[in-house]
Scaffold this motif. Sequence first.
Motif, short mmCIF file in Angstrom:
data_model
loop_
_atom_site.label_atom_id
_atom_site.label_comp_id
_atom_site.label_asym_id
_atom_site.label_seq_id
_atom_site.Cartn_x
_atom_site.Cartn_y
_atom_site.Cartn_z
N ALA A 86 0.91 -1.10 0.16
CA ALA A 86 -0.09 -0.01 -0.08
C ALA A 86 0.80 1.20 0.05
O ALA A 86 0.64 2.17 -0.72
CB ALA A 86 -0.92 0.12 1.18
N GLN A 87 1.95 1.30 0.89
CA GLN A 87 2.93 2.38 1.11
C GLN A 87 3.52 2.51 -0.32
O GLN A 87 3.88 3.76 -0.96
CB GLN A 87 3.88 2.40 2.18
CG GLN A 87 4.76 3.57 2.18
CD GLN A 87 3.96 4.87 2.67
OE1 GLN A 87 3.07 4.38 3.18
NE2 GLN A 87 4.65 5.91 2.01
N GLN A 88 4.10 1.27 -1.09
CA GLN A 88 4.63 1.59 -2.28
C GLN A 88 3.60 2.16 -3.37
O GLN A 88 4.03 3.10 -4.29
CB GLN A 88 4.86 0.21 -2.63
CG GLN A 88 5.96 0.24 -4.21
CD GLN A 88 6.53 -0.90 -4.40
OE1 GLN A 88 6.14 -2.03 -3.86
NE2 GLN A 88 7.60 -1.19 -5.25
N THR A 89 2.39 1.79 -3.44
CA THR A 89 1.46 2.10 -4.48
C THR A 89 1.23 3.73 -4.05
O THR A 89 1.17 4.48 -5.09
CB THR A 89 0.15 1.44 -4.02
OG1 THR A 89 0.47 0.17 -4.39
CG2 THR A 89 -0.87 1.97 -5.14
N VAL A 90 1.12 4.18 -2.76
CA VAL A 90 0.87 5.51 -2.60
C VAL A 90 2.28 6.41 -3.01
O VAL A 90 2.02 7.48 -3.83
CB VAL A 90 0.92 5.83 -1.00
CG1 VAL A 90 0.88 7.28 -0.50
CG2 VAL A 90 -0.71 5.13 -0.54
N PRO A 132 -6.29 5.17 -8.78
CA PRO A 132 -7.54 4.59 -9.19
C PRO A 132 -8.67 5.49 -8.99
O PRO A 132 -8.53 6.31 -8.02
CB PRO A 132 -7.40 3.43 -8.05
CG PRO A 132 -6.62 3.68 -7.09
CD PRO A 132 -5.67 4.57 -7.64
N SER A 133 -9.58 5.23 -9.93
CA SER A 133 -11.09 6.09 -9.94
C SER A 133 -12.20 5.22 -9.89
O SER A 133 -12.01 4.03 -10.15
CB SER A 133 -10.85 7.24 -10.92
OG SER A 133 -11.13 6.30 -12.35
#
Length: 121
Positions: free
Chosen positions: A15-19, A30-31
Amino acid sequence: MSVTNNVDTSENYDAQQTVEEIEGGDRKAPSANIEADYEASKKFSVSEIDRTEEGAAAAAAATAPQHEMPEPNIATSSPDTTGNPDDYKEMAADLGSARSNTSNVSDDLVKKALEKGTAAD
């Protein structure tokens, strides 16, 4: 030596890497189109078989009551508030006949109840 797999750590890392990738512009955020998703979900709310007569018949059979329900006995008159014990005896007799299968109230019991209480004026 044991190896432990900590799922929480890997999920947090991902999650941190994605942020970080989104903030850096390397990944598109993402939308969600809630209205379009809602409209699309309606297609899945009812199965294809339920849209046919066979499905409607199956649904009716599945939701049909398992036992017959008796019709309720509804009182058609209201007692006068005269305080006359005869009015209450008549009303008790009506109730006794309506509940003859479920009640064990005797005339003596009704008389005792009438002797103990009187109607308020």
